[in-house]
Write a protein that holds these residues in place. Sequence first.
Motif, PDB file in Angstrom:
ATOM      1  N   GLU A 108      -2.624 -10.337  -4.196  1.00 52.20           N
ATOM      2  CA  GLU A 108      -3.946 -10.890  -4.891  1.00 52.20           C
ATOM      3  C   GLU A 108      -4.199  -9.858  -6.178  1.00 52.20           C
ATOM      4  O   GLU A 108      -4.718 -10.187  -7.234  1.00 52.20           O
ATOM      5  N   ARG A 142       4.503 -10.874   4.543  1.00 51.29           N
ATOM      6  CA  ARG A 142       3.204 -11.137   5.051  1.00 51.29           C
ATOM      7  C   ARG A 142       3.253 -12.621   5.534  1.00 51.29           C
ATOM      8  O   ARG A 142       3.859 -13.500   5.041  1.00 51.29           O
ATOM      9  N   ASP A 199       3.863   6.282  -3.031  1.00 51.01           N
ATOM     10  CA  ASP A 199       3.336   5.090  -2.042  1.00 51.01           C
ATOM     11  C   ASP A 199       2.273   4.188  -2.550  1.00 51.01           C
ATOM     12  O   ASP A 199       1.198   4.700  -2.439  1.00 51.01           O
ATOM     13  N   ARG A 217      -3.493  -4.500   8.629  1.00 52.64           N
ATOM     14  CA  ARG A 217      -4.458  -5.683   8.244  1.00 52.64           C
ATOM     15  C   ARG A 217      -5.705  -5.619   9.138  1.00 52.64           C
ATOM     16  O   ARG A 217      -5.768  -5.294  10.383  1.00 52.64           O
ATOM     17  N   GLU A 252       3.710  -1.663   3.265  1.00 45.48           N
ATOM     18  CA  GLU A 252       3.410  -1.801   4.465  1.00 45.48           C
ATOM     19  C   GLU A 252       2.936  -0.002   4.689  1.00 45.48           C
ATOM     20  O   GLU A 252       3.461   0.370   3.820  1.00 45.48           O
ATOM     21  N   PRO A 253       2.276   0.241   5.320  1.00 44.71           N
ATOM     22  CA  PRO A 253       2.092   1.831   5.729  1.00 44.71           C
ATOM     23  C   PRO A 253       3.430   2.604   5.805  1.00 44.71           C
ATOM     24  O   PRO A 253       4.142   1.773   6.863  1.00 44.71           O
TER      25      PRO A 253
HETATM   26  O1  PRX Z   1      -1.767  -4.515   4.303  1.00 45.88           O
HETATM   27  C1  PRX Z   1      -1.424  -3.881   3.157  1.00 45.88           C
HETATM   28  C2  PRX Z   1       0.315  -4.093   3.050  1.00 45.88           C
HETATM   29  O2  PRX Z   1       0.458  -5.210   2.422  1.00 45.88           O
HETATM   30  C3  PRX Z   1      -0.540  -6.167   2.213  1.00 45.88           C
HETATM   31  C4  PRX Z   1      -0.235  -6.916   0.908  1.00 45.88           C
HETATM   32  O3  PRX Z   1       0.706  -7.812   1.239  1.00 45.88           O
HETATM   33  P1  PRX Z   1       1.458  -8.606   0.185  1.00 45.88           P
HETATM   34  O4  PRX Z   1       0.245  -9.507  -0.630  1.00 45.88           O
HETATM   35  O5  PRX Z   1       2.640  -9.185   0.569  1.00 45.88           O
HETATM   36  O6  PRX Z   1       1.935  -7.719  -1.104  1.00 45.88           O
HETATM   37  C5  PRX Z   1       2.907  -6.628  -0.417  1.00 45.88           C
HETATM   38  C6  PRX Z   1       3.427  -5.899  -2.124  1.00 45.88           C
HETATM   39  C7  PRX Z   1       2.144  -5.535  -2.748  1.00 45.88           C
HETATM   40  C8  PRX Z   1      -1.777  -5.121   2.146  1.00 45.88           C
HETATM   41  O7  PRX Z   1      -2.942  -5.996   2.459  1.00 45.88           O
HETATM   42  N1  PRX Z   1       0.425  -2.947   2.069  1.00 45.88           N
HETATM   43  C9  PRX Z   1       0.981  -2.846   0.811  1.00 45.88           C
HETATM   44  N2  PRX Z   1       1.279  -1.893   0.552  1.00 45.88           N
HETATM   45  C10 PRX Z   1       0.910  -0.868   1.265  1.00 45.88           C
HETATM   46  C11 PRX Z   1       0.414  -1.462   2.481  1.00 45.88           C
HETATM   47  N3  PRX Z   1       0.020  -0.818   3.553  1.00 45.88           N
HETATM   48  C12 PRX Z   1       0.048   0.399   3.358  1.00 45.88           C
HETATM   49  N4  PRX Z   1       0.358   1.160   2.478  1.00 45.88           N
HETATM   50  C13 PRX Z   1       0.848   0.362   1.371  1.00 45.88           C
HETATM   51  N5  PRX Z   1       1.502   1.309   0.386  1.00 45.88           N
END
Ligand code: PRX
Length: 633
Positions: free
Chosen positions: A419, A527, A413, A516, A390-391
Amino acid sequence: MAQDTDVLLNEKRIFNPDEQVIKRANVDKWESELNKGKDLEKYWANKAEQFEWFQKWDKVLDDSNKPFYKWFVNGKINLAYNAVDRWIKTPKRNQVAILYANERGDERKITYYELYREVNKFANGLINLGVKKGDRVSMYLPMCPELLVSMLACTKIGAIHNVVYSGLSVGPFVERMNELKAKILITADGTYRRGKIIDLKKIADEGLLQSHTVETVIVVNHTGNSIESSDLSGREISYDRLIEGESDEFKAELMDAEDPLFILHTSGSTGKPKGILHTTAGYMVGVATTLRDIFDIHDDDLWWCTGDIGWITGHSYVIYAPLLLGTTTLVYEGAPDYPDPGIWWRMVERYGVTKFYTAPTAIRHLMRFGNRYPKIYNTSSLKILGTVGEPINPEAWMWFYKNIGKEKIPIMDTWWQTETGMHLISPLPTTPLKPGSATKPVPGVEADVVDGKGNPVPLGKGGFLIIKTPWPAMFRNLYHDEERFINSYWKDYPGYYNAGDIARKDEDGYFWIQGRSDDVLKIAGHRIGTSEVESAFVSHPAVAEAAVIGKSDPVKGQVVKAFLVLREGYQLKTKLIEDLKLHVRYELGPVAVLGELDQVKSLPKTRSGKIMRRILRAREEGEDLGDTSTLEE
Ligand code: PRX
């Protein structure tokens, strides 16, 4: 956490990398390699050369049938062979591969050679149960060495693993097992959590009553809690019995580069979670390359990624990438604040962790205890830090940078997704950092921020994040749902991948991910789809209709805010609120953290009956409702 745009727009601090970090990093080469040639295929071919192939590929990338990309066409390889067997022939043979530790202070060290033998025995055990290439094997296990062994054994056989996060409850677990028609389930008697043992087997038993495909249940005796559980399904065997007397030799299956490796479910905006399908060679090359170059992995590193193996972070960066690089990976079972909020830093000191990768939500949580705990421990072994999921808000970034990094070491970061399989936007150790920005796409990847029509938006403006180049670890499809694959990711911006995130690009080309763009929530980095939470609510007898949105939370990023239309005779009073909270927790597991519940008379809907969550969000934040012309009433 949905980033506060004003805070980000005003974030002007830049942190240049330390001399020592630059000297050590082997990434300069990496960047210049690509920039010189601009030859994507040559670049990834070089990365793939480091592995042992049974047969080399004919072509690096086949993009003749977009978006069904193929990587390393006709190459034959086995990932488990490359992650384990390959090291047996080198001095790494007796190096620790898995360092397992838990909140009780237990510890297990498993060398590459021991891991090799264990994986082979377990693979033989699975073969005896009739598992073959292409079969689906479900896993509902805690962070324990047997989970890694199980995954690697499947990979060695060519069976497709489907790990279900042990924090998810019966519903999601059964749904996945049935969808995949899994033959085998591997579970455990329990997991340690904040001084208690959570009986996973009990949940598994409940789930098994609803599964008609699982032939054998393998139970790991992890906590010694097994007396509590019994063979309710009549198809059980213990992990120890299964491997007893098995040979410690096993010939790795010859896998085509594009043979399925695993399926991992993740939430979308609507409907059921999606089964994200990853394949063999591209995934392998992608995760190993990014870990090595972003976290600058060397032979003397001790790598710790705190993510759970039940999510993509754990698949890619707790197990596969570190073992593919011959690193020691620390697998820790426990919470960040138990027995006290110093536990992580105590672990760093005790083992001399060099690279530490965690989630912003954990940092925000630990930050609340000030700098008292980090001060107690010597964390000077750390060389690089990282965040994911996440951010990260600049305040949390600064806390991490100052208190854990001592203002000397960089924070990666990393932006990516289930995906994408691998990091796609991330600093390299040599990149000047801005707190709250994932900086730039990694070498070999191009990204942009566009409007609804696909036109790049002006610098500093928010828009939709797209990825313009294919990358090797990209998912190849959704399990048995090609239509959804195309519609969710590839239809809006033909030729480009729609990431489902809102982002901004600044004048230096740095990306600032804001959250998102769809109806997916991020709760403590997990998520979860609004529709899943809504279904859980309406399965309670008191609820007629439900709509949920994400509400900002200072620690978890977001929590659920629910608007409920109750059936006649029900009022949203304390007892019912408690009841509903328990019910949703039971249906989905503790990942669905509920904030406020509001009783409403009706929900805003379009004339075709779709809930307009946008209106609820705007009202909640006190913003203008925007275009309401499609609103029913
Ligand atoms: O919104 C983004 C956020 O996590 C989402 C993907 O979630 P998931 O498939 O569960 O994977 C998480 C672990 C890789 C993205 O669409 N996200 C992931 N990393 C970041 C992020 N948002 C901001 N900064 C990041 N570094």
